[in-house]
Design a protein around this motif. Sequence first.
Motif, PDB file in Angstrom:
ATOM      1  N   ARG A 124       0.833  -1.215   0.000  1.00  0.00           N
ATOM      2  CA  ARG A 124       0.000   0.000   0.000  1.00  0.00           C
ATOM      3  C   ARG A 124       0.859   1.253   0.000  1.00  0.00           C
ATOM      4  O   ARG A 124       0.574   2.217  -0.706  1.00  0.00           O
ATOM      5  N   LEU A 125       1.929   1.257   0.804  1.00  0.00           N
ATOM      6  CA  LEU A 125       2.826   2.416   0.831  1.00  0.00           C
ATOM      7  C   LEU A 125       3.483   2.651  -0.534  1.00  0.00           C
ATOM      8  O   LEU A 125       3.583   3.797  -0.994  1.00  0.00           O
ATOM      9  N   GLU A 126       3.930   1.581  -1.171  1.00  0.00           N
ATOM     10  CA  GLU A 126       4.526   1.707  -2.500  1.00  0.00           C
ATOM     11  C   GLU A 126       3.519   2.275  -3.488  1.00  0.00           C
ATOM     12  O   GLU A 126       3.858   3.137  -4.312  1.00  0.00           O
ATOM     13  N   THR A 127       2.281   1.806  -3.415  1.00  0.00           N
ATOM     14  CA  THR A 127       1.227   2.292  -4.297  1.00  0.00           C
ATOM     15  C   THR A 127       0.953   3.776  -4.055  1.00  0.00           C
ATOM     16  O   THR A 127       0.808   4.555  -5.001  1.00  0.00           O
ATOM     17  N   LEU A 128       0.890   4.174  -2.783  1.00  0.00           N
ATOM     18  CA  LEU A 128       0.674   5.581  -2.456  1.00  0.00           C
ATOM     19  C   LEU A 128       1.826   6.455  -2.954  1.00  0.00           C
ATOM     20  O   LEU A 128       1.598   7.551  -3.485  1.00  0.00           O
ATOM     21  N   GLU A 186       3.850   5.844  -5.490  1.00  0.00           N
ATOM     22  CA  GLU A 186       3.767   5.905  -6.949  1.00  0.00           C
ATOM     23  C   GLU A 186       2.666   6.866  -7.378  1.00  0.00           C
ATOM     24  O   GLU A 186       2.849   7.671  -8.296  1.00  0.00           O
ATOM     25  N   ALA A 187       1.512   6.804  -6.714  1.00  0.00           N
ATOM     26  CA  ALA A 187       0.415   7.717  -7.043  1.00  0.00           C
ATOM     27  C   ALA A 187       0.811   9.160  -6.770  1.00  0.00           C
ATOM     28  O   ALA A 187       0.475  10.064  -7.558  1.00  0.00           O
ATOM     29  N   SER A 188       1.536   9.407  -5.693  1.00  0.00           N
ATOM     30  CA  SER A 188       2.002  10.768  -5.389  1.00  0.00           C
ATOM     31  C   SER A 188       2.911  11.294  -6.491  1.00  0.00           C
ATOM     32  O   SER A 188       2.788  12.449  -6.908  1.00  0.00           O
ATOM     33  N   ILE A 239      -6.133   9.222 -11.532  1.00  0.00           N
ATOM     34  CA  ILE A 239      -5.102   8.720 -10.609  1.00  0.00           C
ATOM     35  C   ILE A 239      -5.714   8.492  -9.230  1.00  0.00           C
ATOM     36  O   ILE A 239      -5.487   7.449  -8.599  1.00  0.00           O
ATOM     37  N   THR A 240      -6.511   9.446  -8.775  1.00  0.00           N
ATOM     38  CA  THR A 240      -7.113   9.365  -7.438  1.00  0.00           C
ATOM     39  C   THR A 240      -8.082   8.200  -7.341  1.00  0.00           C
ATOM     40  O   THR A 240      -8.067   7.432  -6.367  1.00  0.00           O
ATOM     41  N   MET A 288       2.034  14.507  -9.029  1.00  0.00           N
ATOM     42  CA  MET A 288       2.908  15.683  -9.163  1.00  0.00           C
ATOM     43  C   MET A 288       3.146  16.042 -10.628  1.00  0.00           C
ATOM     44  O   MET A 288       3.425  17.199 -10.954  1.00  0.00           O
ATOM     45  N   THR A 289       3.046  15.064 -11.514  1.00  0.00           N
ATOM     46  CA  THR A 289       3.285  15.333 -12.940  1.00  0.00           C
ATOM     47  C   THR A 289       1.995  15.413 -13.750  1.00  0.00           C
ATOM     48  O   THR A 289       2.052  15.589 -14.968  1.00  0.00           O
ATOM     49  N   ALA A 290       0.844  15.274 -13.086  1.00  0.00           N
ATOM     50  CA  ALA A 290      -0.447  15.331 -13.799  1.00  0.00           C
ATOM     51  C   ALA A 290      -0.645  16.723 -14.394  1.00  0.00           C
ATOM     52  O   ALA A 290      -0.290  17.737 -13.793  1.00  0.00           O
ATOM     53  N   THR A 291      -1.235  16.750 -15.572  1.00  0.00           N
ATOM     54  CA  THR A 291      -1.393  18.031 -16.278  1.00  0.00           C
ATOM     55  C   THR A 291      -2.847  18.467 -16.434  1.00  0.00           C
ATOM     56  O   THR A 291      -3.097  19.556 -16.938  1.00  0.00           O
TER      57      THR A 291
END
Length: 181
Positions: free
Chosen positions: A148-152, A154-156, A171-172, A160-163
């Motif tokens: 879960r931490l790895e997934t969070l 990666e999502a973070s 993503i959310t 940060m790069t979402a346009t």
Amino acid sequence: VRKAGEADDHRLLARRIESAVEGHRSRKHAALFENASDPIVEVRFEDRVPYIDGVNRAFETVFGFDEDEVIGEQVSDIVVPDTDDDPHDALRERVVQGERVEAVVRRKTASGERDFLLRIVPFDVAEDASGAYAWYIDVTEQQEYSHRLETLNEASRRLMTATSEREIADITVGLARTVLD
């Protein structure tokens, strides 16, 4: 004559002490084996194949087998899942050669497959190990938490790069599905 008799007495006393110490050590090992809260299996190797010689109560509870059901069975038939990527054979070979092993493995339990930290300690390793103790420590929750931490994380990084708002929403929602199941 007296010295020879005294020497025999000393040897007899030494054997009695050695026997008492060994008996005490055996009782301590048996108490550890039986009272451990984690599943433990004692195996013997025949032609490099591990057969179950004993299990503790925790094994019976976690894996769902009475000791009488599994004595003489191959370990792989009882707890190893039917997957091609399981490291059972490689770990077994290392133990047979006298090596201690520690690895995270997935095993079949009474409640489904779970992740375990498996610690295997061989014994009688003069040439090859004649047997071993396998100690299973359930790490399923820790593994799931780590995932879960790895997934969070990666999502973070992706956020940060979402346009666009749409990309942020995708993503959310994907994160919520993955982490919250």
